[in-house]
Design a protein around this motif. Structure first.
Motif, short mmCIF file in Angstrom:
data_model
loop_
_atom_site.label_atom_id
_atom_site.label_comp_id
_atom_site.label_asym_id
_atom_site.label_seq_id
_atom_site.Cartn_x
_atom_site.Cartn_y
_atom_site.Cartn_z
N LEU A 179 0.82 -1.21 0.00
CA LEU A 179 0.00 0.00 0.00
C LEU A 179 0.86 1.26 0.00
O LEU A 179 0.59 2.21 -0.75
CB LEU A 179 -0.94 -0.01 1.21
CG LEU A 179 -1.87 1.20 1.34
CD1 LEU A 179 -2.84 1.26 0.17
CD2 LEU A 179 -2.64 1.13 2.67
N ASP A 180 1.88 1.31 0.84
CA ASP A 180 2.70 2.51 0.92
C ASP A 180 3.37 2.80 -0.41
O ASP A 180 3.36 3.94 -0.89
CB ASP A 180 3.76 2.35 2.01
CG ASP A 180 4.52 3.63 2.28
OD1 ASP A 180 3.94 4.56 2.87
OD2 ASP A 180 5.68 3.72 1.85
N THR A 181 3.95 1.79 -1.03
CA THR A 181 4.60 1.97 -2.34
C THR A 181 3.60 2.43 -3.39
O THR A 181 3.86 3.37 -4.16
CB THR A 181 5.27 0.66 -2.78
OG1 THR A 181 6.28 0.30 -1.85
CG2 THR A 181 5.88 0.79 -4.16
N THR A 182 2.44 1.79 -3.43
CA THR A 182 1.42 2.14 -4.43
C THR A 182 0.96 3.58 -4.28
O THR A 182 0.87 4.32 -5.26
CB THR A 182 0.22 1.18 -4.31
OG1 THR A 182 0.66 -0.16 -4.52
CG2 THR A 182 -0.86 1.52 -5.32
N ALA A 216 -6.63 9.57 0.18
CA ALA A 216 -7.09 10.80 0.83
C ALA A 216 -6.89 10.76 2.33
O ALA A 216 -6.64 11.79 2.97
CB ALA A 216 -8.56 11.04 0.50
N ALA A 217 -6.99 9.57 2.94
CA ALA A 217 -6.85 9.41 4.38
C ALA A 217 -5.42 9.13 4.83
O ALA A 217 -5.14 9.11 6.03
CB ALA A 217 -7.76 8.28 4.86
N TYR A 218 -4.50 8.93 3.88
CA TYR A 218 -3.13 8.54 4.21
C TYR A 218 -2.34 9.73 4.72
O TYR A 218 -2.56 10.88 4.31
CB TYR A 218 -2.44 7.98 2.96
CG TYR A 218 -1.38 6.95 3.24
CD1 TYR A 218 -1.73 5.67 3.69
CD2 TYR A 218 -0.04 7.22 3.04
CE1 TYR A 218 -0.76 4.71 3.94
CE2 TYR A 218 0.95 6.27 3.28
CZ TYR A 218 0.57 5.01 3.74
OH TYR A 218 1.54 4.07 3.98
N ASP A 219 -1.40 9.45 5.60
CA ASP A 219 -0.53 10.48 6.14
C ASP A 219 0.82 10.41 5.44
O ASP A 219 1.59 9.48 5.65
CB ASP A 219 -0.34 10.30 7.65
CG ASP A 219 0.39 11.47 8.28
OD1 ASP A 219 -0.28 12.45 8.64
OD2 ASP A 219 1.64 11.41 8.37
N PHE A 220 1.10 11.40 4.60
CA PHE A 220 2.37 11.48 3.89
C PHE A 220 3.30 12.42 4.65
O PHE A 220 3.42 13.60 4.32
CB PHE A 220 2.15 11.97 2.46
CG PHE A 220 1.36 11.04 1.58
CD1 PHE A 220 1.99 9.97 0.95
CD2 PHE A 220 0.00 11.23 1.38
CE1 PHE A 220 1.27 9.11 0.14
CE2 PHE A 220 -0.73 10.38 0.56
CZ PHE A 220 -0.09 9.31 -0.06
N THR A 426 -5.15 0.40 15.65
CA THR A 426 -4.94 -0.98 15.22
C THR A 426 -3.45 -1.31 15.29
O THR A 426 -2.61 -0.41 15.42
CB THR A 426 -5.45 -1.20 13.78
OG1 THR A 426 -4.49 -0.63 12.86
CG2 THR A 426 -6.82 -0.59 13.58
N PRO A 427 -3.08 -2.58 15.16
CA PRO A 427 -1.65 -2.93 15.17
C PRO A 427 -0.88 -2.36 13.98
O PRO A 427 0.35 -2.41 13.97
CB PRO A 427 -1.67 -4.47 15.11
CG PRO A 427 -3.03 -4.87 15.58
CD PRO A 427 -3.95 -3.78 15.13
N PHE A 428 -1.59 -1.82 12.99
CA PHE A 428 -0.94 -1.37 11.76
C PHE A 428 -0.87 0.15 11.65
O PHE A 428 -0.60 0.70 10.60
CB PHE A 428 -1.68 -1.97 10.54
CG PHE A 428 -1.97 -3.43 10.70
CD1 PHE A 428 -0.94 -4.36 10.63
CD2 PHE A 428 -3.25 -3.88 10.99
CE1 PHE A 428 -1.19 -5.71 10.81
CE2 PHE A 428 -3.51 -5.23 11.17
CZ PHE A 428 -2.48 -6.16 11.08
N ILE A 431 2.78 1.41 10.50
CA ILE A 431 3.32 0.96 9.21
C ILE A 431 2.39 1.29 8.05
O ILE A 431 2.82 1.38 6.89
CB ILE A 431 3.63 -0.55 9.22
CG1 ILE A 431 2.36 -1.39 9.43
CG2 ILE A 431 4.68 -0.88 10.25
CD1 ILE A 431 2.58 -2.87 9.23
N LEU A 432 1.09 1.49 8.34
CA LEU A 432 0.11 1.85 7.32
C LEU A 432 -0.69 3.04 7.84
O LEU A 432 -1.79 2.88 8.37
CB LEU A 432 -0.83 0.67 7.02
CG LEU A 432 -0.18 -0.62 6.48
CD1 LEU A 432 -1.20 -1.75 6.44
CD2 LEU A 432 0.42 -0.39 5.11
N PRO A 433 -0.16 4.26 7.72
CA PRO A 433 -0.77 5.41 8.38
C PRO A 433 -2.03 5.95 7.67
O PRO A 433 -2.03 7.05 7.12
CB PRO A 433 0.35 6.44 8.40
CG PRO A 433 1.18 6.11 7.20
CD PRO A 433 1.13 4.61 7.09
#
Length: 504
Positions: A179-182, A216-220, A426-428, A431-433
């Protein structure tokens, strides 16, 4: 059992085979300097005779006149990945100096070519806009050279045997293409578009709709993805689609399951980096592309024996029975274009057992063979159906892109199952912000396919978890894949009418 649970059960039963462990393949290129040479400059459309199409299509001339080019730009660096594959790839339709840009992400197993018709329709309506269709970096692993010629014998050979496949051992870096790479590769294209115009929108089909909401919800690095764009277009897909139940850390590391079937855990991705199964694999994808090319060039000629189907058929029937909703094996990979002729059919008992679990699933049929053994199975196009099968075949593979993603990374599916709609608490989380969904205040356009995998009610449920302003539409009679390839321009008009007031 509720409708949603029945639908999830059907998807699980029909798609479990999608994640059979990958096996090493012979004949795959291993010299990365040669195999992954990438032209990082703009690549304009090459001279290419796509073959016959439905001559009655009044839009063909105007759609074909839309300028298009393929651009390969630097993407996010991933340790261990060959530098040529750290790339952000888009096929760009329309103006080079647009007043607005819509970037569209394809769905599960999909490539930029899945948007070829829709992108051209939008630009035909709004010549001052551009549509950039995304190819995820794994599309750079494909070699289309053998598919672009007109030699029917060569194409028949590929339809029978497929093209050489890159072995899992040669692609260990794919374990990090999640997901992060994409999203970061996509963001590279979004930021480039923003240098051209402030009116940048993102969207996608199916899983691409999921990724739109997650972007849209991701933290960059402290910047929510929503700040990059004016709005989101979700085409029969949305966050949480096919995510299943929340994963534990052990499931994420060792093995997991979602409605698409079993998923290899993080520790197994080196062995199983991409989807390779009895129903989809890189080899099957190249065979399907060859059969689509044959359907474009010689639709009424006999399909290769020993090809995609086990019974005598013409090329168009051999191609379309793989995806037509009446016959397709996987109900979420379907079109509505017509039906087979001279076909002896039998009920698909597995789908009938689940009845209303999926629109039209109870009517799914198997083709046993031709009714008259002296003639092959043919194909009758339904002029009232959403999609023209010959136009679909014509656009399936071109020098710019193709419809499918041959090497789909299992890491991306695993991360989507972990991220779902929000990772806070969540546990992620680290790693998946995916942190900013509840604060999302962008306009959202959700378009459902009437016989697809989403409904307007599901879009409303999603929007209720955000602050987004929602507009919904439903395309009548459309199966899941019809929504981006439909012969009419209703979807394009909905998108254009929605975007126009949001541009500044």
């Amino acid at each position: 059992m509720s409708g949603m649970k029945r639908r999830a059960l059907l998807l699980t039963l029909t798609a479990a085979a999608l994640t059979v462990p990958a096996a090493a393949q012979d004949g795959a290129p291993t010299d990365f300097a040669d195999a992954f040479a990438v032209d990082t400059s703009d690549r304009t459309d090459l001279p290419f005779d796509a073959g016959v199409v439905a001559l009655a299509d009044p839009a063909r001339r105007s759609l074909d006149a839309v300028p298009a080019r393929r651009a390969v730009r630097p993407g996010t660096p991933v340790p261990g990945t060959p530098p040529q594959l750290n790339a952000s790839v888009t096929v760009r339709y329309g103006s080079g100096s647009p007043s607005a840009v819509l970037l569209l992400m394809p769905g599960y197993l999909g490539g930029a070519g899945s948007f070829d018709r829709l992108a051209r329709q939008i630009v035909t309506l709004r010549p001052d806009w551009a549509v950039w269709a995304v190819d995820r970096r794994s599309n750079l692993l494909e070699d289309h050279a053998a598919l672009l010629g007109r030699d029917l014998g060569t194409l028949g050979g590929v339809a029978r045997a497929g093209l050489p496949v890159r072995s899992p051992a040669s692609l260990p870096f794919m374990k990090d293409w999640g997901l992060d790479t994409t999203l970061r590769d996509w963001r590279a294209a979004v930021l480039e578009a923003r240098r051209l115009t402030p009116n940048v929108f993102i969207g996608g089909h199916s899983m691409g709709g999921t990724l739109s909401g997650l972007y849209a919800a991701y933290d960059f690095g402290g910047v929510p993805g929503a700040r990059d764009v004016r709005g989101l277009v979700m085409l029969d897909g949305l966050p949480g689609l096919m995510s299943g139940t929340p994963l534990t850390t052990d499931e994420y590391t060792q093995a997991a399951r979602n409605p698409l079937g079993p998923l290899p855990g993080l520790n197994n991705l080196t062995r199983d980096p991409y989807v390779n199964s009895v129903v989809f694999s890189p080899k099957f994808a190249s065979r399907a592309a060859a059969q689509a090319r044959l359907a474009a060039l010689a639709p009424d000629a006999p399909a290769p024996s020993g090809g995609l189907i086990l019974f005598p058929a013409i090329n168009l029937a051999a191609a379309m029975t793989q995806l037509e909703q009446r016959y397709a094996l996987l109900p979420f990979l379907t079109l509505n274009t017509g039906r087979a002729t001279n076909a002896s059919e039998a009920p698909n008992l597995g789908a009938r057992l689940l009845g209303a679990a999926f629109p039209g699933a109870g009517d799914t049929r198997w083709i046993v063979g031709p009714q008259d053994p002296a003639r092959p199975v043919g194909w009758q196009t339904d002029p009232a159906a959403p999609t023209d099968p010959q136009d679909f075949a014509r656009r399936f593979v071109t020098p710019l892109s193709d419809y499918s993603e041959w090497y789909f990374p299992n890491r991306l599916t695993l991360d989507l199952a972990a991220a779902r709609t929000d990772t806070r608490g969540t546990p992620f989380e680290k790693i998946l912000p995916v942190w900013h969904g509840a604060q999302l205040a962008l306009p959202v356009l959700g378009i459902a396919a009437a016989r697809g995998v989403t409904t307007e009610a599901q879009y409303r449920q999603y929007a209720a978890t955000t602050r987004a302003g929602l507009t919904t539409r439903t395309l009548p009679d459309a199966a899941h894949l019809d929504i981006t390839v439909t012969r009419g321009d209703q979807v394009a008009r909905w998108i254009s009418d929605w975007m126009q007031p949001l541009t500044r």
